[in-house]
Motif scaffolding. Structure first.
Motif, PDB file in Angstrom:
ATOM      1  N   SER A 168       0.856  -1.181   0.000  1.00  0.00           N
ATOM      2  CA  SER A 168       0.000   0.000   0.000  1.00  0.00           C
ATOM      3  C   SER A 168       0.896   1.236   0.000  1.00  0.00           C
ATOM      4  CB  SER A 168      -0.905   0.004   1.231  1.00  0.00           C
ATOM      5  OG  SER A 168      -1.682   1.175   1.295  1.00  0.00           O
ATOM      6  N   LEU A 169       0.711   2.123  -0.952  1.00  0.00           N
ATOM      7  CA  LEU A 169       1.610   3.265  -1.098  1.00  0.00           C
ATOM      8  C   LEU A 169       1.320   4.366  -0.071  1.00  0.00           C
ATOM      9  CD1 LEU A 169       1.888   3.594  -4.975  1.00  0.00           C
ATOM     10  CD2 LEU A 169       3.119   2.114  -3.394  1.00  0.00           C
ATOM     11  N   LYS A 170       2.386   5.043   0.341  1.00  0.00           N
ATOM     12  CA  LYS A 170       2.294   6.042   1.402  1.00  0.00           C
ATOM     13  C   LYS A 170       1.363   7.188   1.029  1.00  0.00           C
ATOM     14  CE  LYS A 170       5.153   9.066   4.293  1.00  0.00           C
ATOM     15  NZ  LYS A 170       6.538   9.510   4.585  1.00  0.00           N
ATOM     16  N   ARG A 171       1.301   7.556  -0.240  1.00  0.00           N
ATOM     17  CA  ARG A 171       0.493   8.715  -0.607  1.00  0.00           C
ATOM     18  C   ARG A 171      -1.005   8.465  -0.465  1.00  0.00           C
ATOM     19  NH1 ARG A 171      -1.147   9.479  -6.103  1.00  0.00           N
ATOM     20  NH2 ARG A 171      -0.895   7.634  -7.406  1.00  0.00           N
ATOM     21  N   PHE A 172      -1.383   7.208  -0.237  1.00  0.00           N
ATOM     22  CA  PHE A 172      -2.787   6.897  -0.027  1.00  0.00           C
ATOM     23  C   PHE A 172      -3.158   6.837   1.458  1.00  0.00           C
ATOM     24  CE2 PHE A 172      -2.026   5.438  -4.333  1.00  0.00           C
ATOM     25  CZ  PHE A 172      -3.169   5.869  -4.990  1.00  0.00           C
ATOM     26  N   ASN A 209      -9.951  11.780   3.753  1.00  0.00           N
ATOM     27  CA  ASN A 209     -10.101  10.344   3.983  1.00  0.00           C
ATOM     28  C   ASN A 209     -10.131   9.613   2.650  1.00  0.00           C
ATOM     29  OD1 ASN A 209     -10.727   7.848   5.202  1.00  0.00           O
ATOM     30  ND2 ASN A 209     -11.814   8.905   6.842  1.00  0.00           N
ATOM     31  N   TRP A 210      -8.957   9.354   2.094  1.00  0.00           N
ATOM     32  CA  TRP A 210      -8.891   8.744   0.777  1.00  0.00           C
ATOM     33  C   TRP A 210      -8.078   7.441   0.760  1.00  0.00           C
ATOM     34  CZ3 TRP A 210      -6.649  14.077  -0.251  1.00  0.00           C
ATOM     35  CH2 TRP A 210      -5.321  14.171   0.163  1.00  0.00           C
ATOM     36  N   LYS A 211      -7.852   6.859   1.925  1.00  0.00           N
ATOM     37  CA  LYS A 211      -7.066   5.626   1.958  1.00  0.00           C
ATOM     38  C   LYS A 211      -7.786   4.520   1.188  1.00  0.00           C
ATOM     39  CE  LYS A 211      -8.822   3.586   6.240  1.00  0.00           C
ATOM     40  NZ  LYS A 211      -8.452   2.963   7.534  1.00  0.00           N
ATOM     41  N   CYS A 212      -7.049   3.481   0.845  1.00  0.00           N
ATOM     42  CA  CYS A 212      -7.582   2.381   0.047  1.00  0.00           C
ATOM     43  C   CYS A 212      -7.395   1.073   0.804  1.00  0.00           C
ATOM     44  CB  CYS A 212      -6.884   2.313  -1.310  1.00  0.00           C
ATOM     45  SG  CYS A 212      -7.514   1.007  -2.392  1.00  0.00           S
ATOM     46  N   ASP A 213      -8.468   0.562   1.391  1.00  0.00           N
ATOM     47  CA  ASP A 213      -8.455  -0.766   2.001  1.00  0.00           C
ATOM     48  C   ASP A 213      -8.744  -1.808   0.933  1.00  0.00           C
ATOM     49  OD1 ASP A 213      -8.108   0.392   4.548  1.00  0.00           O
ATOM     50  OD2 ASP A 213     -10.268   0.692   4.741  1.00  0.00           O
ATOM     51  N   LEU A 214      -8.315  -3.049   1.181  1.00  0.00           N
ATOM     52  CA  LEU A 214      -8.573  -4.107   0.207  1.00  0.00           C
ATOM     53  C   LEU A 214     -10.064  -4.385   0.073  1.00  0.00           C
ATOM     54  CD1 LEU A 214      -5.749  -6.695   1.017  1.00  0.00           C
ATOM     55  CD2 LEU A 214      -5.770  -4.938  -0.755  1.00  0.00           C
ATOM     56  N   GLY A 252       0.419   1.712  -8.039  1.00  0.00           N
ATOM     57  CA  GLY A 252       0.593   3.158  -8.063  1.00  0.00           C
ATOM     58  C   GLY A 252      -0.697   3.903  -8.321  1.00  0.00           C
ATOM     59  N   GLN A 253      -1.747   3.181  -8.708  1.00  0.00           N
ATOM     60  CA  GLN A 253      -3.062   3.759  -8.932  1.00  0.00           C
ATOM     61  C   GLN A 253      -4.096   2.980  -8.122  1.00  0.00           C
ATOM     62  OE1 GLN A 253      -2.847   3.156 -13.342  1.00  0.00           O
ATOM     63  NE2 GLN A 253      -3.560   5.272 -13.420  1.00  0.00           N
ATOM     64  N   ARG A 254      -5.159   3.660  -7.724  1.00  0.00           N
ATOM     65  CA  ARG A 254      -6.272   2.944  -7.118  1.00  0.00           C
ATOM     66  C   ARG A 254      -6.892   2.081  -8.206  1.00  0.00           C
ATOM     67  NH1 ARG A 254      -9.301   4.400  -2.446  1.00  0.00           N
ATOM     68  NH2 ARG A 254      -8.123   6.345  -2.518  1.00  0.00           N
TER      69      ARG A 254
END
Length: 415
Positions: free
Chosen positions: A369-373, A381-386, A405-407
Motif C-alpha cells: 500500500s503506497l504512502k500517498r494513499f 479520507n482517501w485511503k484504500c483498504d482491500l 501506483g493507482q487505485r
C-alpha cells in the motif's frame, strides 16, 4: 501484530489521534528500510482507475460474467460538489470491456456510491445527488431505463424489494469521508440522540419508507454508562441473506471518544439483539445460515468472532491469536471467509482465508500500500483498504488496491 505492536495498540486503541500519530511514526521509520514487492496466490486482473468500495456486497453477477465498478474521474483528492464518479460494469475476457451506465455526485472513497445489484443481474442501484438532494437510482442494464428512489440507500435485500437508509449528513459529520459532500436535512447535528432520525426501511417497489428505530430509542436500549452526552449514529447496515434480519452498527462518539456495538433487528418479530461486546465492533458480515463474523472486543480481547446465530449469544474466536488485528470480512461459503488487514509497518496489507471451525488460516495475498494513499487527517479520507468481496460461487475475490501506483479494482481466483 507482533507482541510489542499489540502491547502498544492495547494502550492507545481508544484514542485514534494518538494511535494514528504512533502508526505514522512507526511506518515512517520502516519507509527508510528496503521493502519487498506484493505477492499473490494467483496473478490478479488489475482494472486501473477503478474501485468498488465496501466489503459487504458482491459486485459479481451470479455467473461471474459482469463485475460492478466505479471509475474515477478526478486525481487523488477529496471529492467536491461537482466531481462525478462514473458507475457501470466490466464484462468480457478478464473483464476488459467497460460499460458505463451513469454518473453520480454522491460518493466517497470508502463506500463508493453504494453501487450493488438490485434483486437480479439486470438491475443495479446506487446513490445519486440531484438538486442538492440525496436519492438513489435503479438502472436496468439492458434498456438503460432508470427510476429514482426518494432517499439514499445503504444495503439492499437479496430479493431487491427493500433497502436500509439513514442520515448520510450525520454520518459525514461524525465519520468524515463516509458520507457525501452534500448532506441532508435529517442530520440534527446539535442533538446527541434525536428522535427525528434513525434507521429507515425503504420499500423500493412503492418508493416509501418507514423508521425502524430512532437514535433516541437506540440510546435508551440497554444503555451503557458512557452513552450519556455522546453523539449517536447508525452505519454499516446489512440484511441477512434471507431478508429477515437487519444488522447495523450503533455508534456513539464525542471528540476522541468512540464506542460501537452491533445490533440485529428481527423484521418478523421486532425483537432486537445486542452484541455481547465491550465498546468496539468495527466490521461484520452474514453467511447464508444467518450467522455472523465480526471484528470486535469481547472480554477485553479484540479478535475476529463468529456468532452462530442472530441472537449473538454463542460465539467463538476465529484464527486467534495469529489474526489479532482489524479487517474486513466476506464469506466464501458458510465455513470459510476472507479477511484483509490494515497496512503493517512495511505498509503491506494481507488477505487471509479463515475456517471458522478449524481456525485454519491461509495467506492469499500480501499487497503493498503506497504512502500517498494514507489519510493525512480526518478531513482527507482517501485511503484504500482491500475490502475483499467474493463471487457467488466462491471462486473469485475482488479487492481494491494501490500496489500498481493507482487505485485499482483487482480480481483474483481463489478456487
Amino acid at each position: 501484530m507482533n507482541k510489542i505492536e499489540q502491547f502498544v495498540y492495547q494502550r492507545v486503541k481508544n484514542n485514534y489521534v494518538l494511535k494514528d500519530f504512533l502508526r505514522n511514526l512507526y511506518q515512517g521509520f520502516y519507509d527508510l528500510l528496503p521493502n519487498y514487492e506484493s505477492r499473490f496466490l494467483q496473478t490478479p486482473i488489475v482494472l486501473s482507475d477503478s474501485f468498488f468500495g465496501f466489503h459487504d456486497v458482491k459486485p459479481f453477477s451470479h455467473n461471474n460474467s459482469m463485475l460492478l465498478a466505479n471509475r474515477l474521474m478526478i486525481p487523488l483528492r477529496m471529492p467536491q460538489k461537482d466531481d462525478a464518479l462514473q458507475v457501470g460494469y466490466y464484462s468480457g475476457e478478464n473483464y476488459a470491456e467497460w460499460h458505463p451506465l451513469g454518473e453520480t455526485y454522491a460518493w466517497n472513497y470508502h463506500k463508493g456510491c453504494r453501487l450493488q445489484w438490485c434483486g437480479d443481474d439486470n438491475h443495479m442501484i446506487y446513490n445519486i445527488c440531484e438538486d442538492d438532494t440525496l436519492k438513489a437510482a435503479i438502472c436496468d442494464i439492458n434498456s438503460d431505463d432508470t427510476r429514482q428512489i426518494g432517499w439514499p440507500i445503504d444495503h439492499v435485500s437479496n430479493d431487491g424489494r427493500r433497502a436500509t437508509s439513514f442520515s448520510y449528513g450525520r454520518l459525514e459529520i461524525l465519520m468524515p469521508g463516509y458520507g457525501y459532500v452534500v448532506g441532508d436535512n435529517e442530520t440534527f447535528a446539535e442533538a446527541y440522540a434525536p428522535e427525528e432520525t434513525g434507521l429507515y426501511l425503504v420499500d423500493l417497489q412503492t418508493n416509501t419508507r418507514c423508521m425502524l428505530m430512532s437514535l433516541r430509542q437506540l440510546a435508551t436500549l440497554q444503555p451503557e454508562e458512557d452513552m450519556t452526552d455522546k453523539y449517536h449514529f447508525i452505519t454499516h447496515t446489512e440484511f441477512s441473506p434471507d431478508g429477515r434480519y437487519v444488522a447495523f452498527l450503533h455508534r456513539w462518539y464525542k471528540g476522541t471518544f468512540q464506542r460501537t456495538r452491533l445490533v440485529v433487528y428481527d423484521l418478523q418479530t421486532d425483537h432486537i439483539h445486542i452484541s455481547p461486546t465491550t465498546g468496539m465492533v468495527s466490521h461484520y458480515v452474514w453467511n447464508s445460515k444467518n450467522a455472523l463474523v465480526a471484528y470486535c472486543r469481547i472480554e477485553d480481547i479484540d479478535s475476529h468472532v463468529f456468532f452462530s446465530d442472530p441472537t449473538m449469544c454463542e460465539w467463538k474466536r476465529c484464527g486467534y491469536p495469529l489474526l489479532n488485528s482489524d479487517g474486513h470480512h466476506h464469506f466464501i461459503d458458510d465455513e470459510n471467509f476472507v479477511v484483509d488487514t490494515y497496512p503493517d509497518k512495511y505498509r503491506h496489507m494481507k488477505l487471509w482465508q479463515v475456517n471458522v471451525n478449524t481456525d485454519e488460516v491461509k495467506l492469499l495475498a500480501d499487497v503493498k500500500s503506497l504512502k500517498r494513499f494514507v489519510n493525512p487527517d480526518d478531513n482527507h479520507n482517501w485511503k484504500c483498504d482491500l475490502h475483499p468481496r467474493v463471487s457467488v460461487d466462491g471462486s473469485l475475490v475482488s479487492f481494491d488496491s494501490t500496489h500498481t501506483g493507482q487505485r485499482s479494482l483487482c480480481v483474483m481466483r481463489i478456487q
